[in-house]
Write a protein that holds these residues in place. Structure first.
Motif, PDB file in Angstrom:
ATOM      1  N   UNK A  79       0.818  -1.211   0.000  1.00  0.00           N
ATOM      2  CA  UNK A  79       0.000   0.000   0.000  1.00  0.00           C
ATOM      3  C   UNK A  79       0.846   1.253   0.000  1.00  0.00           C
ATOM      4  N   UNK A  80       1.907   1.243   0.795  1.00  0.00           N
ATOM      5  CA  UNK A  80       2.824   2.388   0.818  1.00  0.00           C
ATOM      6  C   UNK A  80       3.502   2.522  -0.545  1.00  0.00           C
ATOM      7  N   UNK A  81       3.901   1.402  -1.142  1.00  0.00           N
ATOM      8  CA  UNK A  81       4.539   1.452  -2.457  1.00  0.00           C
ATOM      9  C   UNK A  81       3.593   2.024  -3.515  1.00  0.00           C
ATOM     10  N   UNK A  82       2.327   1.622  -3.478  1.00  0.00           N
ATOM     11  CA  UNK A  82       1.335   2.161  -4.422  1.00  0.00           C
ATOM     12  C   UNK A  82       1.254   3.675  -4.268  1.00  0.00           C
ATOM     13  N   UNK A  83       1.115   4.120  -3.023  1.00  0.00           N
ATOM     14  CA  UNK A  83       0.925   5.543  -2.763  1.00  0.00           C
ATOM     15  C   UNK A  83       2.148   6.359  -3.173  1.00  0.00           C
ATOM     16  N   UNK A  84       3.339   5.843  -2.904  1.00  0.00           N
ATOM     17  CA  UNK A  84       4.560   6.552  -3.302  1.00  0.00           C
ATOM     18  C   UNK A  84       4.650   6.606  -4.820  1.00  0.00           C
ATOM     19  N   UNK A  85       4.324   5.506  -5.481  1.00  0.00           N
ATOM     20  CA  UNK A  85       4.369   5.490  -6.944  1.00  0.00           C
ATOM     21  C   UNK A  85       3.392   6.516  -7.528  1.00  0.00           C
ATOM     22  N   UNK A  86       2.183   6.567  -7.007  1.00  0.00           N
ATOM     23  CA  UNK A  86       1.208   7.553  -7.490  1.00  0.00           C
ATOM     24  C   UNK A  86       1.720   8.971  -7.254  1.00  0.00           C
TER      25      UNK A  86
ATOM     26  N   UNK B 222       6.266  -1.100 -12.540  1.00  0.00           N
ATOM     27  CA  UNK B 222       7.366  -0.306 -11.980  1.00  0.00           C
ATOM     28  C   UNK B 222       7.838  -0.844 -10.638  1.00  0.00           C
ATOM     29  N   UNK B 223       6.878  -1.257  -9.800  1.00  0.00           N
ATOM     30  CA  UNK B 223       7.204  -1.698  -8.440  1.00  0.00           C
ATOM     31  C   UNK B 223       7.470  -3.204  -8.355  1.00  0.00           C
ATOM     32  N   UNK B 224       7.272  -3.906  -9.475  1.00  0.00           N
ATOM     33  CA  UNK B 224       7.465  -5.361  -9.525  1.00  0.00           C
ATOM     34  C   UNK B 224       6.571  -6.076  -8.506  1.00  0.00           C
ATOM     35  N   UNK B 225       5.278  -5.713  -8.562  1.00  0.00           N
ATOM     36  CA  UNK B 225       4.267  -6.282  -7.679  1.00  0.00           C
ATOM     37  C   UNK B 225       3.169  -6.914  -8.518  1.00  0.00           C
TER      38      UNK B 225
END
Length: 145
Positions: A10-17, A34-37
């Protein structure tokens, strides 16, 4: 205490956005690549972030997701709590209350766990998406990126 993939992703999604906010709505496929998720896993998390008012969904061919607030107005604690629930190191349902269980009156450890919980919350509440972006930009400069 460990955060699950729900909170971390969730943190990775938010940082990417936040990093790609100038591009307009961002597809989950782009974030996943991008995040390899796993895109399928992200699809399970984003509706919760949307219901909590942290992201907005934009429909249509150029649709995707955007932050619902400025990066400086979203702290990591909010993201983690939406996806993980209350941040607490022990299984005490009502830690904030003085009588959280039948052992409260003689529990010698309770104060330790309350302090740990409060410290963790203080840290994650003090870090915004903007802070993470700023830290990332510093690292890119240092590493020649």
């Amino acid at each position: 205490m460990r955060f699950s993939t729900r909170g971390r992703y969730g943190v990775q999604i938010m940082v990417d956005l936040a990093q790609h906010t100038a591009e307009g709505p961002i597809s989950l496929k782009s974030v996943a690549d991008r995040q390899k998720l796993s895109e399928n896993y992200l699809e399970q998390l984003v509706p919760e972030l949307r219901r909590a008012g942290l992201v907005k969904s934009i429909r249509g061919p150029q649709g995707g997701y955007i932050l619902a607030k400025k990066p400086e107005d979203i702290n990591i604690g909010d993201v983690i709590r939406v996806l993980e629930g209350p941040i607490a190191p022990v299984e005490c349902d009502k830690q904030a209350e003085k009588n959280c269980c039948e052992k409260t009156k003689f529990c010698v450890n309770r104060e330790v766990w309350v302090r740990v919980r409060d410290s963790i919350n203080d840290v994650v509440n003090s870090i915004t998406l903007a802070d993470l972006l700023q830290d990332n930009n510093k690292n890119e400069l240092i590493n020649g990126g």
